[in-house]
Design a protein around this motif. Structure first.
Motif, PDB file in Angstrom:
ATOM      1  N   ALA A   4       0.826  -1.219   0.000  1.00  0.00           N
ATOM      2  CA  ALA A   4       0.000   0.000   0.000  1.00  0.00           C
ATOM      3  C   ALA A   4       0.853   1.258   0.000  1.00  0.00           C
ATOM      4  CB  ALA A   4      -0.925   0.004   1.213  1.00  0.00           C
ATOM      5  N   LYS A 110      -2.551  -1.050  -3.125  1.00  0.00           N
ATOM      6  CA  LYS A 110      -3.706  -0.351  -2.560  1.00  0.00           C
ATOM      7  C   LYS A 110      -3.262   1.090  -2.307  1.00  0.00           C
ATOM      8  CE  LYS A 110      -5.786  -4.375  -0.353  1.00  0.00           C
ATOM      9  NZ  LYS A 110      -6.158  -4.988   0.933  1.00  0.00           N
ATOM     10  N   GLY A 112      -4.125   4.907  -0.560  1.00  0.00           N
ATOM     11  CA  GLY A 112      -4.883   5.643   0.445  1.00  0.00           C
ATOM     12  C   GLY A 112      -4.443   7.094   0.503  1.00  0.00           C
ATOM     13  N   ASP A 136      -8.460   3.677  -2.557  1.00  0.00           N
ATOM     14  CA  ASP A 136      -9.272   2.687  -1.845  1.00  0.00           C
ATOM     15  C   ASP A 136      -9.737   3.229  -0.493  1.00  0.00           C
ATOM     16  OD1 ASP A 136      -8.751   0.387  -3.756  1.00  0.00           O
ATOM     17  OD2 ASP A 136      -6.713   0.944  -3.222  1.00  0.00           O
ATOM     18  N   LEU A 161      -7.373  -0.309   4.589  1.00  0.00           N
ATOM     19  CA  LEU A 161      -6.698  -0.934   3.444  1.00  0.00           C
ATOM     20  C   LEU A 161      -6.332  -2.394   3.720  1.00  0.00           C
ATOM     21  CD1 LEU A 161      -4.342   2.026   2.458  1.00  0.00           C
ATOM     22  CD2 LEU A 161      -6.417   1.315   1.264  1.00  0.00           C
ATOM     23  N   SER A 168       3.629  -0.777   4.122  1.00  0.00           N
ATOM     24  CA  SER A 168       3.071   0.474   3.600  1.00  0.00           C
ATOM     25  C   SER A 168       4.088   1.608   3.594  1.00  0.00           C
ATOM     26  CB  SER A 168       1.879   0.902   4.456  1.00  0.00           C
ATOM     27  OG  SER A 168       0.998  -0.192   4.648  1.00  0.00           O
TER      28      SER A 168
END
Length: 227
Positions: A4, A110, A112, A136, A161, A168
């Motif tokens: 992510a 993903k 964010g 997302d 997420l 991340s």
């Protein structure tokens, strides 16, 4: 392995300095009959100074401008409403924004976003950049009831997420609210270079958003070597 990428908005994806310059120039034109007695450069420069790169909400900025420049015929509340209604029309993205998001999406990351600010106002700006569809999870501090650098807002984004902090990265322009806060939450902190600061304690530094996919690859290679 990085799963992510989470981003700040202002100063990271949105070129806020350029956006503010464009907005205030057009506000001066639109409302010239009320502010025309003030030299354009003086009006713009004072707004930018009082705004403090977005860290002062505009009610205080416009109250001060009305008082200092003796603006008549329009209230600070009306000037504020004009800002709320119109700013989204002047949002300038940083170079390579869409290309970078497209690349990360192709890599099945993903995405964010965590931004401090007013909920609807920030969402309007995100939509103006045509990037909402890539994300997302989008967390705006007003709607979340917490703001950066509180680690809880980072944890909340990670939960949405469904990734762990170590999987991340967080990308932001502010050394404390973004980079340090993300690292405190256990994430990899990446600093989007900003002329205001130097010697920021970040895991990585990017000057251009196009560099991000390469950095993510580099992190993955290092992790593989150590596994």
């Amino acid at each position: 392995m990085i799963k992510a990428a989470i981003f700040d908005l202002d100063g990271t994806l949105l070129d806020r300095d350029e956006s503010v310059k464009m907005f205030i120039d057009h506000q001066y034109e639109r409302l010239h009959k009320f502010v025309g007695h003030i030299p354009r450069e003086m009006f713009a420069a004072r707004f930018i100074e009082l705004d403090n790169r977005g860290y002062v909400w505009k009610d205080r900025v416009y109250e001060q401008l009305v008082d200092e420049f003796e603006i008549n015929g329009i209230t600070w509340e009306e000037l504020l409403q004009d800002y709320i209604d119109e700013f989204k029309n002047y949002c300038v993205p940083f170079a390579n924004l869409i290309e970078m998001l497209e690349t990360l999406k192709r890599k099945s990351l993903k995405l964010g976003m965590i931004t401090n600010g007013k909920g609807q106002f920030q969402m309007d700006n995100i939509k103006a950049l045509y990037i909402e569809k890539y994300f997302d999870a989008i967390l705006v501090s007003e709607w979340e009831g917490i703001k950066k650098p509180d680690p809880q807002i980072f944890i909340r984004a990670l939960e949405q997420l469904n990734v762990s902090p170590s999987e991340s990265i967080f990308v932001g322009d502010h050394p404390v609210n973004d980079v340090e806060a993300a690292k405190n939450a256990g994430m990899i902190g990446i600093w989007k270079k900003d002329f205001q600061w130097s010697a920021v304690e970040a895991d990585f530094v990017v000057d251009d958003l196009a560099e991000l996919p390469l950095i993510i690859e580099k992190i993955s290679i290092v992790e593989e070597q150590h596994s």
